[in-house]
Every structure is written in C-alpha cells, then in structure tokens.
Design an enzyme around this catalytic site. Structure first.
Site, mmCIF file in Angstrom:
data_model
loop_
_atom_site.group_PDB
_atom_site.id
_atom_site.type_symbol
_atom_site.label_atom_id
_atom_site.label_comp_id
_atom_site.label_asym_id
_atom_site.label_seq_id
_atom_site.Cartn_x
_atom_site.Cartn_y
_atom_site.Cartn_z
ATOM 1 C CG HIS A 61 27.298 26.368 53.152
ATOM 2 N ND1 HIS A 61 26.273 27.104 52.579
ATOM 3 C CD2 HIS A 61 27.472 25.286 52.367
ATOM 4 C CE1 HIS A 61 25.839 26.480 51.500
ATOM 5 N NE2 HIS A 61 26.555 25.381 51.338
ATOM 6 N N GLY A 62 31.012 26.896 53.670
ATOM 7 C CA GLY A 62 32.184 26.587 52.857
ATOM 8 C C GLY A 62 31.949 25.469 51.861
#
Length: 143
Positions: A61-62
C-alpha cells in the site's frame, strides 16, 4: 470489504518484491482506483517499512503522503504459489498471497484490519494459496 473479481489474479510469479508491488499497483491503476503516482508510493512504503505481514502475506500500500493519488477504495488479491521474497537472502520472508490496497481517507486501515484478521489463521492463507479459481478466492471475503 467489497472484492472485485477482476482484481483477483491467480498463479502469478514474480522474480522480486518490487516486481510484485508494481504488479499490484498497476492493477489498481488500470482499475481506476489510483493515479499512477501511487505505485511509486507503494514501493517507497516497503522501503521504509516492510509490507510483509507474516503468515505468508504481504499488503502493499502507499505512504500517507500519497493519499491524494487514491481515487476510490480498492483491494487487489494476487496469488503467488511459488512465493515472492519480501525479506533478504539471509532472512527470507516468503509471501504467497498479496493484497494490494488503496483506501480513501482512513479506509485503508479498515482493509488492513480485515485482511489481517482473516489471515491471522494460517489455514485461511493456505486455502487462498491453494485456490484454483478466482471465484474460490472471492467467496472467502463475501460478507
């Protein structure tokens, strides 16, 4: 947690974790969930803090700074039967299931929690890793 069957991929193979994270990110981009800049934020997140969660799963995920790149909440589920190493050669951390996520506001925390609870039971991870069809994987996440 709403699962889109077109975001579930089975029998994938990657030579390294960067390739695996890029693949998850590209699926999110192609599905209209994130802008392309989110993919580099996913790679940056793993460099700062590994996205490997144990029990043979990774949740790419970012970083929080990439929130502006998220267009809508989405989850990519990628089965990697041979696994991909999220550790080092000396300390391998093999992931056979990848959950690429992007969430509007704090929805990513809810996604991580739901995935983590399900995958805390390694038997559930084995069921996902052994699944033969997209439908089989999807049914495990139906509410």
């Amino acid at each position: 947690m709403e699962i889109q069957k077109e975001l579930i991929k089975i029998n994938q193979n990657f030579s390294n974790k960067e390739e695996a994270i890029n693949y998850c990110g590209k699926l999110l981009v192609d599905g209209g969930y994130v802008n392309s800049n989110y993919v580099s934020a996913m790679l940056d997140r793993d460099k700062e803090l590994s996205v490997y969660m144990g029990n043979f799963i990774a949740i790419p995920h970012g970083k929080d700074s990439a929130k502006k790149e998220v267009l809508k909440t989405g989850v990519v589920i990628v089965q990697v039967p041979r696994g991909v190493n999220f550790g080092t050669e000396e300390n391998p951390k093999l992931a056979t299931m990848l959950f690429g996520i992007a969430g509007i506001e704090d929805e990513h925390l809810d996604l991580i929690q739901k995935i983590s609870i399900f995958c805390a039971d390694v038997d559930n991870v084995v069921k996902l890793a052994d699944a033969q069809t997209v439908e089989e994987i999807a049914k495990y996440f139906e509410n």
